[in-house]
Structure formats: C-alpha cells, structure tokens
Design a protein around this motif. Structure first.
Motif, PDB file in Angstrom:
ATOM      1  N   PRO A   1       0.688  -1.198   0.099  1.00 51.04           N
ATOM      2  CA  PRO A   1      -0.049   0.009  -0.015  1.00 51.04           C
ATOM      3  C   PRO A   1       0.931   1.279  -0.225  1.00 51.04           C
ATOM      4  N   ARG A   2       2.071   1.236   0.597  1.00 50.53           N
ATOM      5  CA  ARG A   2       2.947   2.300   0.640  1.00 50.53           C
ATOM      6  C   ARG A   2       4.143   2.054   0.136  1.00 50.53           C
ATOM      7  N   THR A   3       4.389   2.340  -1.111  1.00 45.05           N
ATOM      8  CA  THR A   3       5.598   1.939  -1.732  1.00 45.05           C
ATOM      9  C   THR A   3       6.399   3.184  -2.095  1.00 45.05           C
ATOM     10  N   ARG A   4       7.511   3.094  -1.350  1.00 45.45           N
ATOM     11  CA  ARG A   4       8.492   4.280  -1.520  1.00 45.45           C
ATOM     12  C   ARG A   4      10.072   3.782  -1.845  1.00 45.45           C
ATOM     13  N   PHE A   5      10.544   4.171  -3.175  1.00 39.95           N
ATOM     14  CA  PHE A   5      11.663   3.642  -3.636  1.00 39.95           C
ATOM     15  C   PHE A   5      12.957   3.647  -2.270  1.00 39.95           C
ATOM     16  N   SER A   6      13.223   5.053  -1.814  1.00 41.83           N
ATOM     17  CA  SER A   6      14.312   5.251  -1.277  1.00 41.83           C
ATOM     18  C   SER A   6      14.252   4.407   0.207  1.00 41.83           C
ATOM     19  N   GLU A   7      12.913   4.373   0.610  1.00 41.61           N
ATOM     20  CA  GLU A   7      12.911   3.428   2.091  1.00 41.61           C
ATOM     21  C   GLU A   7      13.127   2.125   1.532  1.00 41.61           C
ATOM     22  N   ILE A   8      12.574   1.623   0.387  1.00 33.63           N
ATOM     23  CA  ILE A   8      12.693   0.414   0.398  1.00 33.63           C
ATOM     24  C   ILE A   8      14.239  -0.231   0.276  1.00 33.63           C
ATOM     25  N   ILE A   9      14.948   0.542  -0.609  1.00 31.34           N
ATOM     26  CA  ILE A   9      16.368   0.264  -0.713  1.00 31.34           C
ATOM     27  C   ILE A   9      17.078   0.570   0.454  1.00 31.34           C
ATOM     28  N   ARG A  10      17.029   1.456   1.236  1.00 32.11           N
ATOM     29  CA  ARG A  10      17.637   1.587   2.326  1.00 32.11           C
ATOM     30  C   ARG A  10      17.566   0.674   3.508  1.00 32.11           C
ATOM     31  N   ARG A  11      16.179  -0.101   3.422  1.00 26.98           N
ATOM     32  CA  ARG A  11      16.012  -1.036   4.376  1.00 26.98           C
ATOM     33  C   ARG A  11      16.994  -2.313   4.246  1.00 26.98           C
ATOM     34  N   GLN A  12      17.539  -2.178   2.923  1.00 25.53           N
ATOM     35  CA  GLN A  12      18.563  -3.272   2.758  1.00 25.53           C
ATOM     36  C   GLN A  12      19.812  -2.983   2.577  1.00 25.53           C
ATOM     37  N   ASN A  13      19.972  -1.997   3.185  1.00 23.21           N
ATOM     38  CA  ASN A  13      21.548  -1.137   3.568  1.00 23.21           C
ATOM     39  C   ASN A  13      22.103  -1.079   2.249  1.00 23.21           C
ATOM     40  N   ARG A  14      21.304  -0.331   1.243  1.00 21.99           N
ATOM     41  CA  ARG A  14      21.933   0.188   0.037  1.00 21.99           C
ATOM     42  C   ARG A  14      21.587   1.523  -0.130  1.00 21.99           C
ATOM     43  N   GLU A  15      22.353   2.079  -1.232  1.00 25.29           N
ATOM     44  CA  GLU A  15      22.045   3.686  -1.078  1.00 25.29           C
ATOM     45  C   GLU A  15      21.176   4.022  -2.474  1.00 25.29           C
ATOM     46  N   PRO A  16      20.107   4.597  -1.924  1.00 26.71           N
ATOM     47  CA  PRO A  16      19.184   4.753  -3.160  1.00 26.71           C
ATOM     48  C   PRO A  16      19.890   6.118  -3.995  1.00 26.71           C
ATOM     49  N   GLY A  17      19.331   6.307  -5.174  1.00 27.09           N
ATOM     50  CA  GLY A  17      19.677   7.526  -5.867  1.00 27.09           C
ATOM     51  C   GLY A  17      18.872   7.548  -7.302  1.00 27.09           C
ATOM     52  N   GLY A  18      18.923   8.646  -8.106  1.00 25.48           N
ATOM     53  CA  GLY A  18      18.090   8.642  -9.230  1.00 25.48           C
ATOM     54  C   GLY A  18      18.116   9.881  -9.938  1.00 25.48           C
ATOM     55  N   ARG A  19      17.728  10.100 -11.045  1.00 26.79           N
ATOM     56  CA  ARG A  19      17.662  11.182 -11.901  1.00 26.79           C
ATOM     57  C   ARG A  19      16.605  11.260 -12.791  1.00 26.79           C
ATOM     58  N   ILE A  20      15.961  12.618 -12.971  1.00 27.07           N
ATOM     59  CA  ILE A  20      15.031  12.708 -14.001  1.00 27.07           C
ATOM     60  C   ILE A  20      15.703  12.749 -15.368  1.00 27.07           C
ATOM     61  N   LEU A  21      14.991  11.870 -16.165  1.00 30.86           N
ATOM     62  CA  LEU A  21      15.515  11.899 -17.701  1.00 30.86           C
ATOM     63  C   LEU A  21      14.794  13.035 -18.362  1.00 30.86           C
ATOM     64  N   ARG A  22      13.502  12.909 -18.286  1.00 35.29           N
ATOM     65  CA  ARG A  22      12.849  14.043 -19.132  1.00 35.29           C
ATOM     66  C   ARG A  22      11.418  14.038 -18.472  1.00 35.29           C
ATOM     67  N   VAL A  23      10.839  15.465 -18.539  1.00 39.14           N
ATOM     68  CA  VAL A  23       9.550  16.080 -18.107  1.00 39.14           C
ATOM     69  C   VAL A  23       8.765  16.580 -19.643  1.00 39.14           C
ATOM     70  N   SER A  24       7.610  16.144 -19.800  1.00 42.53           N
ATOM     71  CA  SER A  24       6.994  16.595 -20.914  1.00 42.53           C
ATOM     72  C   SER A  24       5.522  16.721 -20.496  1.00 42.53           C
ATOM     73  N   GLU A  25       4.905  16.980 -21.535  1.00 38.14           N
ATOM     74  CA  GLU A  25       3.280  17.164 -21.250  1.00 38.14           C
ATOM     75  C   GLU A  25       2.632  16.696 -22.693  1.00 38.14           C
ATOM     76  N   MET A  26       1.385  16.017 -22.239  1.00 36.49           N
ATOM     77  CA  MET A  26       0.639  15.317 -23.129  1.00 36.49           C
ATOM     78  C   MET A  26      -0.917  15.468 -22.942  1.00 36.49           C
ATOM     79  N   ALA A  27      -1.684  15.439 -24.192  1.00 41.84           N
ATOM     80  CA  ALA A  27      -3.118  15.061 -23.835  1.00 41.84           C
ATOM     81  C   ALA A  27      -3.599  13.905 -23.658  1.00 41.84           C
ATOM     82  N   ALA A  28      -4.487  13.828 -22.657  1.00 40.93           N
ATOM     83  CA  ALA A  28      -4.618  12.331 -22.024  1.00 40.93           C
ATOM     84  C   ALA A  28      -5.587  11.813 -23.307  1.00 40.93           C
ATOM     85  N   GLU A  29      -5.073  10.507 -23.419  1.00 37.82           N
ATOM     86  CA  GLU A  29      -6.027   9.620 -24.459  1.00 37.82           C
ATOM     87  C   GLU A  29      -7.017   9.194 -23.467  1.00 37.82           C
TER      88      GLU A  29
END
Length: 254
Positions: free
Chosen positions: A99-127
């Motif tokens: 029910p509560r999925t959080r990437f950083s929390e999941i990774i840190r619980r396994q003694n790993r270091e979370p990270g990430g980057r935004i690749l792109r942000v765009s806008e579209m009309a909803a089909e």
C-alpha cells in the motif's frame, strides 16, 4: 576430460578445453567461469574478462564465448551490460509492492544507497484509457515524468509517471530543484499517497530501456502499472515501472 578422486569429471587446467569428447566448447567455458565465480575468483559485481580475452584464452571464436555468457546470464550468474561488458551478478533487491511503496525507503532497508535522476519531463493530452485511469476528461493535459532510480549507483527501475497537470502544474519546476517525486508531491500538497492497485507483467526491453537499465536486450524486464491515490482517494498518478529482472525481484505485500 579427466576424473577427480571422487569420480567427477573435471576440466583441463589453464585455458585448455577438451575437444572432440562430446561436450560443447561453449559449455566447457561456461562451466569454467561458473567454477571461478563459485570459488570467489570473480567476486560479485566484478567485471569479467572481455569476449576477445576469453576467445584468446580458450582459442575459440567470439561466438562460442558469447554462447557461454548467454547461458550464464540466463541462469542469473552474470549480467551483460550493453557497451560496458559482463559482470558477476550481485544479490537481487527484494522490492516490496504494498500500500505504501517508496523507493528510497525500500532500498535503505536493505542497507543500500538509493539514488536517481530525472530523464525528461513533458506534457501530453490524455487519451481515453489514460484519462479514465487518472479520473480526468479525455484531452486534458497530463505531465509525464521519466525517472531512472538507482541502487548503490546501479540502475534498478525506469519509471514513467503520469500526473494530472491541472493539479500538479508545479511539478516540472520542483523536479528541476530536487529529483525526488515524493518531495515534489509534498510541495504540491500531497504529503502522503498510497498504492491502490498494481499490475505486473514481463517482456523484453526496448533498445532504450536496455541501455538505460544497463542490461542485455534478450533479458526480460519486469513491468508494473500502478495507480497511487491521496488520503481522500483521489488519483495522484499512474506509474509504469520497468525493473531490471536480474537485479530485482518484486515482493507483493498483503
């Protein structure tokens, strides 16, 4: 081939292969590499010799080496990264879907270091299909955010997030300041959200997905499609995640 004192077949020493004795050369190379991985000669996460080096060592063509590596990759012992080479597989990440999925929390619980980057942000009309899932009218603007999430510096999941633009128009600006989607949603007045539903499938990656996840194109990705809602039950986003199957196993929490 020779027999050891316990009656098991053993491979010739060094770079020699047993030729003409009924065991394919690629299989002998795979067995040799598997033995070296098991003994710790090649440590988890370590880079393996190149195809050219192995072909020279065993006096075979590169196609024979490639067949051996594909066998080991299929068994989860190595991972092949396009343009980077082959590596001994590490322990996989148990990625919990609840029910509560959080990437950083999941990774840190396994003694790993979370990270990430935004690749792109765009806008579209909803089909039609997207509009129905987001609870908005067809043709309304949707902000699409593509993010690559890392575990200990290694790509783990490629996510595509769809947000109703009317409610989350500030997201592009906020994500330029901080790549955390959770932080950006908090700034937009959604400090908490929960997973309403998750669908899981698997397929082969596209060329771009394979490159971003640093994996072979012939190894599947796990695909999730999830809808997140705020405490009032209003849809926050539709998220499609592609997980590197060799580095993650999805755990469904009840």
């Amino acid at each position: 081939m020779t027999d050891d004192p316990n009656g098991r077949e053993t491979l010739p020493a060094g770079g020699l292969l047993a030729r003409g004795q009924g065991v394919a050369l690629w299989r002998q190379i795979a067995q040799r590499l598997e033995r070296d991985i098991a003994s710790g000669t090649h440590a988890p996460g370590g880079r393996l010799p190149t195809e050219a080096d192995l072909a020279g060592l065993y006096n075979v063509n590169r196609h024979t080496v490639r067949r051996a590596m594909e066998e080991l990759e299929g068994r989860g012992l190595v991972r092949i990264e396009q343009g980077r080479g082959s590596f001994v597989a590490e322990d996989v990440v148990d990625y919990s879907l609840g029910p509560r999925t959080r990437f950083s929390e999941i990774i840190r619980r396994q003694n790993r270091e979370p990270g990430g980057r935004i690749l792109r942000v765009s806008e579209m009309a909803a089909e039609t299909g997207l509009a129905e899932q987001l609870g908005i009218r067809r043709g309304r603007p949707v902000i699409v955010v593509e993010r690559l999430s890392l575990s200990d510096g290694r790509p783990l999941v490629l996510g595509t997030h769809h947000f109703p633009a009317t409610r989350f128009g500030r997201l592009p600006e906020l994500l330029r300041q901080d790549p955390s989607i959770t932080t950006a949603l908090t700034a937009c007045g959604v400090p908490d959200y929960r997973r309403r539903i998750t669908r899981i499938t698997a397929r082969l990656p596209t060329p771009e997905e394979a490159e971003l996840l640093q994996q072979s194109r012939n190894r599947p990705v796990l695909v999730t499609e999830g809808i997140n809602t705020d405490p009032a039950g209003e849809v926050v986003d539709l998220t499609i995640g592609r997980y590197a199957a060799g580095r993650a196993q999805l755990v469904v929490e009840s």
